[in-house]
Each structure stands twice: as C-alpha cells, then as structure tokens.
Design an enzyme around this catalytic site. Structure first.
Site, PDB file in Angstrom:
ATOM      1  N   CYS A 343       1.962  20.465  28.867  1.00 46.72           N
ATOM      2  CA  CYS A 343       3.326  20.448  29.307  1.00 46.72           C
ATOM      3  C   CYS A 343       4.232  20.154  28.109  1.00 46.72           C
ATOM      4  O   CYS A 343       4.872  19.098  28.019  1.00 46.72           O
ATOM      5  CB  CYS A 343       3.461  19.299  30.350  1.00 46.72           C
ATOM      6  SG  CYS A 343       2.680  19.498  31.862  1.00 46.72           S
ATOM      7  N   GLU A 344       4.151  21.151  27.264  1.00 47.35           N
ATOM      8  CA  GLU A 344       5.058  20.963  25.982  1.00 47.35           C
ATOM      9  C   GLU A 344       5.473  22.521  25.915  1.00 47.35           C
ATOM     10  O   GLU A 344       4.427  23.344  25.852  1.00 47.35           O
ATOM     11  CB  GLU A 344       4.316  20.515  24.721  1.00 47.35           C
ATOM     12  CG  GLU A 344       3.852  19.275  25.056  1.00 47.35           C
ATOM     13  CD  GLU A 344       4.205  18.192  24.186  1.00 47.35           C
ATOM     14  OE1 GLU A 344       5.100  18.785  22.931  1.00 47.35           O
ATOM     15  OE2 GLU A 344       3.692  17.040  23.744  1.00 47.35           O
TER      16      GLU A 344
END
Ligand code: LLP
Length: 420
Positions: A343-344
């Site tokens: 999640c980046e």
C-alpha cells in the site's frame, strides 16, 4: 563467460533449468541465483589482480545467503562485514576470520568484542571516537586490534547520492586531511596496531576515474604515513565497481584492476578488495507472477505477487532493473508499470516499460537482482520474505525457504506481564 540466464526454446532459464519449473516447484516470488555466474565473477576479479598480493573480501551485505557466502568462501574469498550479524553469518558460512575486514560507522562494543574474539584481519575505523572504543574493548580482552582508518578522499564517485560515500558531506570515514593526526593518536594507543589504510567511495561506479582519483590521494597519504613511521602493509580499496543494469558500460574487472594497480600497485602493500554488487548482481533474477492487469485514465498497471518489500531498489533509488517475461514473449507492446501489492505508490518494480501482452499467471523476471535484492527485503505489509534458489548446471535447490506467517511473528508478545 557463460550466459547465466539464457533463453532456451523461447523460455528464460537459469543456467540449464527453466525458471518456470522453479516457479512452479517453489512458488513465487522467488530469487534465483546462478552458481556458475558467481564463480565466474569471482574468478574474473581474482585473475585481474593476480599480479599483486591481494585478498578479495566479499561485501556480504550484497547477498548474505549462507549458500552464496559459503560458495565464495570455498572459492577463496575473505569477507567484508559491517555488523555483528554479518560477522555471525560469515562465520556460519565457514569463512576464515583472519580474512575478514570489518567496516561501518556504528560498531557497538559487543560487535567489536565479537570481532576481536573471532580474530579478524582488520577493523576499518571510521572515526577517532571509534578508535578509542576499539582500543578500550581490545584492552579489556587483553588483545591488540589490527586497524586501518577509512579515509574519505572527497572524490565524487558520480553515482546515486544515497550510495556515494566518499564526499566530504558523507558520514563515512575520516577526512583525509585529518589522517595524520588520527594515525598519530592510534600509534600512542596500546591495544591497537596500525596495519594500513582503507578507502571506499561509493557503489555502482561506472567509470574508473573516481577510483583512480581517490587512490592517488591514498597513495600520497601512504607515503606521508610511512615517513611518520607507521606500518602500511595493507591498502583496502573498498568495493563499488558497477554493473550493467540497463545500458551502462562499467569497467570490467581487468580495467578496474589495471587502474587500482597503476595507482597503488607499486607500494609493496597487500591490496584488499571489497566487491559486492559486481560479484552478485547479474548472477541473480527475481521471478514474480502476474496477478492482475488494470488500467486507469493515465496508466496501465501489471500487478504482480512480488513487491517493494522483496526488491526495494526501484522504490528507494528509482533504480532501473530490466523486466522480461519468463515464457516465450507474446506479441503486442504495452507501456506498463509493474507494481506490487504493497500500500504505497512507491511500490513499483518497473515504471513506463514496454512489455508484450501479459496474462494472469504469467511469470516475469526482474534481472540483476542478485545483489541488494533479498538482502534488503522486509516484512512490510505483513508479507513473507521470498524463497531463494541456487542453480548449478541443470540442478537447483532451495537455499532459503519462503518464510511462513509464523516466522514473521517470531519473538512477538502481547504484553502479559510488564517489566518494571
Ligand atoms: N565496502 C563498503 C565499506 C561498503 O559500504 C560497500 C557497499 C561495499 C564495500 C560494497 O560495494 P559494492 O561493490 O557492492 O558496490 N543498496 C545499494 C548499495 C549500497 C552499497 C553499500 N555499501 C544498492 O542497492 O544500490
């Protein structure tokens, strides 16, 4: 030189083993190393320095898998360690501590003590404060520590700022101008013994000139220090030789050796070398499987099961590593970002690459992943670290199992009793 990752019948292989077979057997994502490529890279380095007394101290940080380290040790390598953990691994892999050098700016007392107990070849000392700690710890053990100062020559290695270490703004080493004072201080201490000098200016250098410039300064320093009565037996020239990721044309081992030998080869010193990347990078690939394809207004994404937690170089340095399908490439040309599930937005393995059509289940190989690949992997986002496989000829074996979820929580506790 052998082709470590040839295409055979359209299929990408590691030596004589198809990567698809490895992926199907071991699962993905997986790192795959070619034993023959590691041997070849080591031998080329060793042969290039044949004209001078030398010790190749493999920079274990590049790839610390025990099988890799053991193989290099069996080939004759010493080891450059930068922590107690690397020392532990180097010993576990069967390394000979009398051929270990210990670099790094933050050695703790217990790490210094462990290195003394092991009987390493040399501490590369990065500050005068550290010198005093080494003297104190050696004193408490009633031994004498062999030391070299890592000098910072203030030379621009012309590489990525995060991996440039020889500039005067860097945290590494002592300024070369302060070396005479530092060596004088060392000479006055009872539990250290000066054996030489060390210099490492950065990593992924693609030209010889910065090495030559730095070593010219080291050469002058060796003369001055000898005049001042210091013993200079060893010149550690560090690591840093670059490799081809994209279209770089770095010097080969012989061109690099020629430059080193031209600069310091006549000083009657043993040359210590600390190569990492140049031995391992192109001896490894990272194999990952396509999960999904998705598009938005601006981009096409190929979502794979590997991520920045497995291979952080693209995210951290915006590094380029070639990506190609493992199977016979399909037709089509698509401009895509190859991204992981972390999640980046920084979680990408490749950006704006032209790749043939891909489908769910296809395998992709990320090239040049043998150095600073698995070694920098983490459990971020609760991900298990990948498996590692070694191939030799037409055989392979798992040299590190994929982590289990249980492995990823080892040592954790929910507080039952608090420590007062
Ligand atoms: N010696 C010392 C003291 C070092 O700090 C290093 C690397 C080496 C030797 C080995 O350098 P090499 O031959 O591998 O260039 N994670 C970065 C590279 C960091 C290099 C750190 N020091 C990357 O993935 O590009």
């Amino acid at each position: 030189m052998i082709e470590a990752f040839p295409r055979s019948g359209g299929e990408l292989c590691a030596e004589g083993v198809s990567l698809e077979r490895i992926a199907n057997t071991v699962g993905t994502p997986v790192y795959v190393y070619s034993a023959s490529a590691i041997d070849a890279a080591y031998d080329a380095f060793d042969a290039a320095f044949a004209a001078v007394p030398h010790t190749i101290c493999y920079a274990i940080k590049a790839n610390m898998n025990l099988a890799v380290v053991r193989q290099l040790v069996e080939r004759g390598a010493g080891i450059d360690v930068t922590s107690g953990g690397e020392l532990f691994r180097a010993l576990r892999a069967g390394g000979d501590p009398s051929r270990f050098v210990y670099s790094g700016v933050g050695k703790t007392d217990s790490e210094i003590s462990d290195a003394l107990a092991a009987g390493i070849k040399q501490f590369n000392v990065e500050s005068r404060a550290e010198l005093r700690r080494i003297d104190a710890v050696a004193g408490s053990r009633d031994v004498v520590a062999p030391i070299a100062f890592r000098v910072n020559p203030d030379v621009d290695p012309q590489t990525h700022p995060y991996i440039s270490t020889g500039l005067k703004t860097s945290k590494f080493g002592i300024p070369i101008g302060e070396a005479t004072i530092a060596y004088a201080e060392a000479k006055a201490l009872e539990h250290v013994r000066v054996v030489g000098v060390d210099c490492h200016i950065g990593s992924q250098l693609t030209k010889v000139q910065p090495f030559a410039d730095a070593l010219e300064k080291v050469r002058d320093l060796v003369g001055e220090l000898r005049d001042a009565g210091h013993v200079m037996e060893i010149i550690d020239v560090g690591g840093g030789l670059g490799v081809t990721y994209d279209d770089e044309v770095p010097p080969d081992a012989q061109q690099y050796a020629d430059a080193v030998i031209a600069a310091v080869g006549d000083l009657d010193c043993e040359i210590v070398l600390e190569p990492g990347r140049s031995l391992l990078a192109n001896a490894g690939v990272f194999v990952t499987r396509v999960l999904f394809e998705k598009q938005n207004e601006a981009k096409n994404f190929v979502v794979v099961d590997g991520a920045m937690s497995d291979l952080i170089r693209p995210a951290l340095y915006d590094a380029y590593q070639r990506v190609e399908p493992v199977g016979q490439p399909r037709g089509g040309r698509n401009l895509v970002d190859v991204v992981g599930g972390v999640c980046e937005s920084g979680d990408f393995l490749a950006r704006e690459r032209e790749l043939p059509d891909l489908e769910r289940g296809d395998l992709l190989a990320v090239r040049s992943a043998g150095a600073y690949g698995f070694a920098m992997a983490s459990n971020y986002n609760g991900r298990r670290r990948a498996a590692e496989v070694m191939v030799r000829g037409d055989r392979f074996r798992v040299v590190r199992e994929r982590e289990t979820y249980q492995d990823t929580i080892r040592g954790e506790e929910t507080p039952g009793e608090w420590i007062e």
